[in-house]
Design a protein around this motif. Structure first.
Motif, short mmCIF file in Angstrom:
data_model
loop_
_atom_site.label_atom_id
_atom_site.label_comp_id
_atom_site.label_asym_id
_atom_site.label_seq_id
_atom_site.Cartn_x
_atom_site.Cartn_y
_atom_site.Cartn_z
N GLU A 147 41.16 42.67 38.18
CA GLU A 147 40.26 43.54 38.94
C GLU A 147 40.93 44.27 40.09
O GLU A 147 40.37 45.22 40.62
CB GLU A 147 39.08 42.72 39.49
N ASP A 186 39.80 46.14 51.14
CA ASP A 186 39.25 46.65 49.88
C ASP A 186 39.39 45.61 48.76
O ASP A 186 38.49 45.46 47.94
CB ASP A 186 39.96 47.94 49.48
N ARG A 188 39.51 42.33 49.03
CA ARG A 188 38.58 41.21 49.23
C ARG A 188 37.14 41.61 48.91
O ARG A 188 36.37 40.81 48.37
CB ARG A 188 38.71 40.69 50.66
N LEU A 189 36.77 42.85 49.26
CA LEU A 189 35.44 43.34 48.91
C LEU A 189 35.27 43.39 47.39
O LEU A 189 34.22 43.02 46.85
CB LEU A 189 35.21 44.73 49.50
N ARG A 190 36.32 43.85 46.69
CA ARG A 190 36.28 43.93 45.24
C ARG A 190 36.14 42.55 44.61
O ARG A 190 35.32 42.34 43.69
CB ARG A 190 37.56 44.62 44.73
N LYS A 192 34.91 39.87 46.06
CA LYS A 192 33.59 39.34 46.40
C LYS A 192 32.53 39.88 45.45
O LYS A 192 31.66 39.15 44.98
CB LYS A 192 33.25 39.71 47.85
N GLU A 193 32.62 41.18 45.16
CA GLU A 193 31.67 41.81 44.24
C GLU A 193 31.77 41.22 42.83
O GLU A 193 30.77 40.91 42.18
CB GLU A 193 31.93 43.31 44.20
N ARG A 194 33.00 41.06 42.34
CA ARG A 194 33.20 40.54 40.99
C ARG A 194 32.83 39.07 40.89
O ARG A 194 32.29 38.62 39.88
CB ARG A 194 34.65 40.74 40.56
N LYS A 196 30.49 37.66 42.57
CA LYS A 196 29.02 37.66 42.52
C LYS A 196 28.53 37.95 41.11
O LYS A 196 27.60 37.31 40.61
CB LYS A 196 28.48 38.70 43.51
N ASN A 197 29.19 38.91 40.44
CA ASN A 197 28.82 39.23 39.06
C ASN A 197 29.10 38.08 38.10
O ASN A 197 28.45 37.95 37.07
CB ASN A 197 29.57 40.49 38.60
N SER A 201 29.43 32.55 44.19
CA SER A 201 29.38 33.05 45.55
C SER A 201 30.61 32.52 46.29
O SER A 201 31.11 31.43 46.00
CB SER A 201 28.12 32.57 46.27
#
Length: 212
Positions: A147, A186, A188-190, A192-194, A196-197, A201
């Motif tokens: 990712e 960026d 870490r945000l990516r 975190k989003e993945r 979650k998907n 968590s």
């Protein structure tokens, strides 16, 4: 030299000529004499590397002080402010030397990479938890590999897993410290989003790896 007030130091260092040279010579001695105590947790002054390090740090500190003199606000003794600058410079140099002979490519080689200590420190939680840890770690490694961009992955692994100083990673990646901060943010945000998907968590991952 020890009787100078804060204003005396500022005035002398701003004056130029012999007065400035005398102040710089006095300040160099103060820095040299303070470093053995200030760096005692990291290097003893009996170490043969200490003297050349102290000389290099003192010269760099004097240049930094002259450049940043206008930022001194007088909230502490001038020499205390200078010594803090010297310690920051010395520790930065020690960190740089620690990683000097380790290539970034070698560090990022998956076969030689070591997992984060917090993840592997607890092995007494039973086989079920260990299997759960292994499964989640495999999924996280997959997310990192698939990712993130190559630059994001390299920076995250070098800094967050191996602990390489961010300024050293920035230098080796030929980028600025601020740009590297943005890259990591960026990444870490990516993740975190993945996560979650994937139904994971960040808090859940932390609880699993820190339980015991």
């Amino acid at each position: 030299m020890n009787k100078r007030t804060n204003q005396d130091w500022i005035s002398a260092l701003n004056s130029g000529g012999i007065k400035q040279e005398d102040a710089l010579a006095d300040l160099r001695l103060i820095i040299i004499n303070s470093l053995p105590y200030s760096l005692s947790k990291w290097m003893q002054n009996s170490d043969p590397r200490f003297e050349p390090l102290a000389e290099e740090v003192s010269q760099e500190t004097l240049l930094r002080v002259l450049d940043k003199l206008y930022t001194f606000e007088g909230r502490s003794q001038f020499t205390t402010w200078v010594n803090k600058i010297a310690v920051r410079i010395a520790l930065s140099e020690l960190r740089r030397r620690q990683w000097k002979d380790i290539s970034l490519d070698e560090l990022l080689d998956n076969k030689s990479s070591k997992p984060p200590p917090k993840i592997t420190s607890d092995t007494a939680s039973g086989p079920e938890l260990s299997a759960e840890q292994k499964d989640i770690m495999t999924r996280i490694e997959g997310l990192i590999a698939n990712e993130l961009t190559e630059k994001q992955r390299n920076a995250l692994v070098a800094i967050s897993i191996h602990g390489m100083p961010i300024e050293e990673v920035a230098r080796r990646m030929n980028t600025s410290r601020n740009a590297l901060y943005k890259l990591l943010h960026d990444a870490r945000l990516r993740l975190k989003e993945r996560m979650k998907n994937e139904g994971l968590s960040p808090q859940e991952v932390l609880e699993i790896f820190q339980s015991g």
